[in-house]
Design an enzyme around this catalytic site. Structure first.
Site, PDB file in Angstrom:
ATOM      1  N   CYS A   1      19.196  -0.279  60.264  1.00  0.00           N
ATOM      2  CA  CYS A   1      17.900  -0.649  57.951  1.00  0.00           C
ATOM      3  C   CYS A   1      18.481   1.235  58.219  1.00  0.00           C
ATOM      4  O   CYS A   1      18.192   1.889  58.362  1.00  0.00           O
ATOM      5  CB  CYS A   1      16.519  -0.621  59.197  1.00  0.00           C
ATOM      6  SG  CYS A   1      15.640  -0.490  57.346  1.00  0.00           S
TER       7      CYS A   1
ATOM      8  N   CYS B   1      15.034   2.075  56.197  1.00  0.00           N
ATOM      9  CA  CYS B   1      14.515   3.301  57.290  1.00  0.00           C
ATOM     10  C   CYS B   1      15.204   4.807  57.624  1.00  0.00           C
ATOM     11  O   CYS B   1      13.757   5.308  57.753  1.00  0.00           O
ATOM     12  CB  CYS B   1      14.165   1.735  58.366  1.00  0.00           C
ATOM     13  SG  CYS B   1      13.611   0.004  58.454  1.00  0.00           S
ATOM     14  N   ASP B   2      16.323   4.860  57.798  1.00  0.00           N
ATOM     15  CA  ASP B   2      16.121   5.834  58.745  1.00  0.00           C
ATOM     16  C   ASP B   2      17.529   6.696  57.784  1.00  0.00           C
ATOM     17  O   ASP B   2      18.122   7.650  58.412  1.00  0.00           O
ATOM     18  CB  ASP B   2      17.021   4.940  60.116  1.00  0.00           C
ATOM     19  CG  ASP B   2      16.749   3.981  60.683  1.00  0.00           C
ATOM     20  OD1 ASP B   2      15.411   4.247  60.780  1.00  0.00           O
ATOM     21  OD2 ASP B   2      17.066   3.111  62.093  1.00  0.00           O
TER      22      ASP B   2
END
Length: 333
Positions: free
Chosen positions: A137, A140-141
């Site tokens: 992701c 997300c990261d």
């Protein structure tokens, strides 16, 4: 403890942000829902470290900590939890039925939050390094890789979206693709190919991840397919972007699915069957974020509650459709 011979008002299949949020909302409506946790209680976030984009946590929160807090909140309001995995559902008659092995449960309304599983490379240590340099992701990261060098594996739209997003933070993004041409849509290809921070390695696969749990990822072992030649490629992170598989095997042939296997929903989280709702990644091939999953879990809970409230209403068209299905299942006219 759950009572297996009763008809529950609501059963939720799957935990994670969608399932736990659905449980919180249904429990607060005095429904006392039954939540079946599934094979991965807490969902994908239990395998992550710091979550920085979930509202309300300015300093971030560990994924497992966030999921445990959601579970406690659902439990506080009366949710009953069952550990285990649903092995079969039967949606041809109402109340709906589901099984955990030999254990049989019935419900008037069902909320499906079984999620989607990322496709992985099948390498020995990729799960061990998940959240420690291996990610599925970018949204997300990506922030954690500011000024660093990362590898993106894949050649479709998801891979190009991830590469473009990561290029906002990373010093260099290297896309590794097993073919000599991208499968992404032409506009996505053009944007990625024209980005100065993105480079491409063609006809190549990642057949090894270099790193350990203590220090994280420090490289990828690449193999050039036409020649078989291998090289160790230094990088700080590896983003696997080769797609997701929705966990819909249980309902295939019973609910309407799209071409990729995701549950089709309308008017929020309604499926093609009255009283059956779907929330989270199992019906969302596009966003796949904890906050969007939680939001759809809220919608599913509210729509399920409204369904239950009108179940006995003779003027409710949805309930008329359900009653017709019941009659047909019993062989009536």
């Amino acid at each position: 403890m759950p009572v297996r011979d009763k008809i529950h008002d609501q059963i939720i299949i799957g935990s994670g942000p969608a399932g736990y949020t659905a449980a919180i909302y249904t429990a607060r409506s005095n429904c006392c829902p039954l939540l079946i946790c599934g094979m991965e209680p807490g969902g994908q976030l239990t395998g992550t470290t710091l979550v920085e984009n979930f509202p309300g946590f300015p300093d971030g929160v560990d994924g497992p900590e966030l999921m445990e807090a959601m579970r406690r909140q659902a439990e506080k309001f009366g949710t009953v939890f069952v550990n285990g995995e649903v092995t079969r559902v039967e949606l041809s008659s109402h109340p709906y039925s589901l099984w955990l092995g030999e254990e049989h449960y019935r419900c008037r309304s069902l909320i499906i939050c079984t999620g989607a599983s990322p496709r992985l490379l099948g390498l020995p240590n990729e799960k061990e390094l998940y959240g420690r340099g291996v990610s599925v992701c970018a949204t997300c990261d990506g922030f954690f890789y500011r000024g660093k060098e990362v590898v993106v594996v894949g050649g479709g739209d998801t891979a190009m979206e991830d590469a473009l997003f990561l290029a906002r933070f990373a010093k260099k993004v290297t896309v590794v693709h097993r073919r000599n041409a991208l499968r992404a849509s032409p506009p996505m290809q053009q944007r990625a190919l024209e980005n100065a921070r993105i480079q491409f390695v063609w006809d190549t696969v990642v057949n090894g991840i270099l790193g350990d749990r203590d220090k994280g990822v420090h490289g990828a072992r690449l193999q050039h397919l036409p020649t078989g030649k291998e090289e160790d490629f230094p990088c700080d992170g590896i983003f696997i972007a080769i797609g997701h598989v929705p966990n819909t095997a249980l309902v295939k042939g019973q609910l309407d699915l799209d071409d990729w296997g995701y549950i089709l929903t309308r008017n929020g989280t309604e499926t093609n069957l009255p009283g059956v709702f779907a929330a989270g990644d199992v019906q969302d091939p596009f966003f796949r974020q904890a906050i969007s999953a939680a939001g759809s879990g809220c919608m599913a809970a509210m729509q399920s509650q409204r369904f239950l409230e009108c179940l006995e209403d003779a003027d409710c068209r949805k309930c008329q459709a359900l009653q017709k299905r019941q009659l047909m299942a019993k062989g009536g006219d």
